[in-house]
Design a protein around this motif. Sequence first.
Motif, PDB file in Angstrom:
ATOM      1  N   HIS A 133      31.089 101.336  76.883  1.00 15.49           N
ATOM      2  CA  HIS A 133      30.568 101.276  78.241  1.00 15.49           C
ATOM      3  C   HIS A 133      29.540 100.177  78.456  1.00 15.49           C
ATOM      4  O   HIS A 133      29.300  99.756  79.583  1.00 15.49           O
ATOM      5  N   ASN A 134      28.905  99.684  77.396  1.00 14.26           N
ATOM      6  CA  ASN A 134      27.840  98.713  77.628  1.00 14.26           C
ATOM      7  C   ASN A 134      28.304  97.258  77.506  1.00 14.26           C
ATOM      8  O   ASN A 134      27.526  96.348  77.761  1.00 14.26           O
ATOM      9  N   HIS A 135      29.564  97.043  77.137  1.00 13.72           N
ATOM     10  CA  HIS A 135      30.137  95.696  77.104  1.00 13.72           C
ATOM     11  C   HIS A 135      29.253  94.736  76.310  1.00 13.72           C
ATOM     12  O   HIS A 135      29.027  93.601  76.710  1.00 13.72           O
ATOM     13  N   ALA A 185      21.329 102.579  82.500  1.00 12.14           N
ATOM     14  CA  ALA A 185      21.713 103.337  81.304  1.00 12.14           C
ATOM     15  C   ALA A 185      22.600 102.503  80.385  1.00 12.14           C
ATOM     16  O   ALA A 185      22.563 102.668  79.155  1.00 12.14           O
ATOM     17  N   ASP A 186      23.400 101.597  80.953  1.00 13.63           N
ATOM     18  CA  ASP A 186      24.232 100.728  80.134  1.00 13.63           C
ATOM     19  C   ASP A 186      23.374  99.816  79.267  1.00 13.63           C
ATOM     20  O   ASP A 186      23.782  99.412  78.175  1.00 13.63           O
ATOM     21  N   LEU A 187      22.195  99.479  79.741  1.00  9.95           N
ATOM     22  CA  LEU A 187      21.298  98.618  78.988  1.00  9.95           C
ATOM     23  C   LEU A 187      20.378  99.406  78.064  1.00  9.95           C
ATOM     24  O   LEU A 187      20.161  99.021  76.919  1.00  9.95           O
ATOM     25  N   VAL A 188      19.839 100.512  78.583  1.00  5.66           N
ATOM     26  CA  VAL A 188      18.809 101.253  77.851  1.00  5.66           C
ATOM     27  C   VAL A 188      19.398 102.286  76.907  1.00  5.66           C
ATOM     28  O   VAL A 188      18.961 102.435  75.768  1.00  5.66           O
ATOM     29  N   GLY A 189      20.409 103.038  77.367  1.00  5.60           N
ATOM     30  CA  GLY A 189      21.020 104.077  76.537  1.00  5.60           C
ATOM     31  C   GLY A 189      21.258 105.337  77.334  1.00  5.60           C
ATOM     32  O   GLY A 189      20.853 105.457  78.495  1.00  5.60           O
ATOM     33  N   ARG A 190      21.920 106.291  76.703  1.00  3.55           N
ATOM     34  CA  ARG A 190      22.245 107.544  77.394  1.00  3.55           C
ATOM     35  C   ARG A 190      22.521 108.635  76.358  1.00  3.55           C
ATOM     36  O   ARG A 190      22.745 108.357  75.178  1.00  3.55           O
ATOM     37  N   ASP A 202      27.611 118.236  69.977  1.00  7.76           N
ATOM     38  CA  ASP A 202      26.169 118.058  70.122  1.00  7.76           C
ATOM     39  C   ASP A 202      25.876 116.943  71.119  1.00  7.76           C
ATOM     40  O   ASP A 202      26.673 116.003  71.286  1.00  7.76           O
ATOM     41  N   THR A 203      24.737 117.052  71.758  1.00  8.40           N
ATOM     42  CA  THR A 203      24.287 115.997  72.660  1.00  8.40           C
ATOM     43  C   THR A 203      23.312 115.104  71.902  1.00  8.40           C
ATOM     44  O   THR A 203      22.284 115.565  71.411  1.00  8.40           O
ATOM     45  N   VAL A 204      23.673 113.835  71.787  1.00  7.16           N
ATOM     46  CA  VAL A 204      22.848 112.905  71.023  1.00  7.16           C
ATOM     47  C   VAL A 204      22.517 111.688  71.875  1.00  7.16           C
ATOM     48  O   VAL A 204      23.266 111.299  72.771  1.00  7.16           O
ATOM     49  N   TRP A 205      21.380 111.113  71.587  1.00  8.43           N
ATOM     50  CA  TRP A 205      20.961 109.899  72.285  1.00  8.43           C
ATOM     51  C   TRP A 205      21.557 108.676  71.592  1.00  8.43           C
ATOM     52  O   TRP A 205      21.532 108.562  70.380  1.00  8.43           O
ATOM     53  N   VAL A 206      22.108 107.765  72.392  1.00  4.86           N
ATOM     54  CA  VAL A 206      22.664 106.519  71.863  1.00  4.86           C
ATOM     55  C   VAL A 206      21.955 105.351  72.544  1.00  4.86           C
ATOM     56  O   VAL A 206      22.001 105.215  73.769  1.00  4.86           O
ATOM     57  N   ASP A 207      21.286 104.531  71.752  1.00 10.90           N
ATOM     58  CA  ASP A 207      20.600 103.361  72.300  1.00 10.90           C
ATOM     59  C   ASP A 207      21.583 102.417  72.975  1.00 10.90           C
ATOM     60  O   ASP A 207      22.691 102.178  72.469  1.00 10.90           O
ATOM     61  N   GLY A 208      21.182 101.841  74.085  1.00  8.74           N
ATOM     62  CA  GLY A 208      21.924 100.757  74.702  1.00  8.74           C
ATOM     63  C   GLY A 208      21.588  99.439  74.019  1.00  8.74           C
ATOM     64  O   GLY A 208      20.679  99.361  73.180  1.00  8.74           O
ATOM     65  N   PRO A 209      22.283  98.367  74.358  1.00  8.70           N
ATOM     66  CA  PRO A 209      22.076  97.084  73.681  1.00  8.70           C
ATOM     67  C   PRO A 209      20.661  96.529  73.851  1.00  8.70           C
ATOM     68  O   PRO A 209      20.116  95.938  72.919  1.00  8.70           O
TER      69      PRO A 209
END
Length: 273
Positions: free
Chosen positions: A4-6, A76-81, A88-95
């Motif tokens: 999603h963040n290309h 969110a595409d830049l920062v993360g989501r 499980d719900t996990v945080w994934v850093d954006g670029p």
Amino acid sequence: MTAHNHATVLENHSAAPFYVAVGDEVEVFRAAARRGLPVLLKGPTGCGKTRFVEAMAHELGRDLITVAGHEDMTSADLVGRFLLKGGDTVWVDGPLTRAVRTGAICYLDEIVEARQDTTVVIHPLADHRRELPVDRLGTTLSAAPGFQLVISYNPGYQSVLKNIKESTRQRFIAIELDFPPPEVETEIVAHEAGIDAETARLLVTVGNAIRNIDGAPLGEASSTRMLILTGGLIAEGLGVRRAVQAGIVETLSDDRDVVRALGELVDALLPRP
């Protein structure tokens, strides 16, 4: 890396990207990097902005994270989501967050294609704070040493409705890039496409002739990237005229009258078989 963040990540382990400086852009970038200042690259599509950033990242010994701007891009595409993984719900850093944490260069290509409310997220990183608020985690990250923000856009192509806000622009050091002069562009095309200098010079002549057409209904000019791709076809054994037709003429327009006119121009420039 998520789809999603290309974003693409260029780790600083490969050979140095081939880049030929045209002016003092290398010196300006080095000075900005020493201060951690953000850089705005201005110039037409395909003139070498991305290659320039790649070359500078390699010279400075930093990883490069590139993000292609698009109209659906969100902060969110830049920062993360938060994402679901295995129930499980996990945080994934954006670029952008990855670059801030690791001290990489983050290159936001064609940034004005993104919504203006998205680009506001870079403001705290592009001034003296050098911080990235991550609201969904309730924290603010300080940029690691080596982090640098680089953005680019094409001022000749972007519409009035899509431009960089003054509040964003004034946070950046600006470097303007353009298509190289013929002798430099010939060297670049020959090296990148793997063709002889004379053939490269011919492609550059065609490219410059198309760029200099007055009032041509073309959305983009014949870029250096386009000339390199055309040279690649020639390197694979395709005839020069057919390669130019496929790599330049047909690529620049779908209008049959424009394609015909470009073809006639090319015929006048290329040597007879």
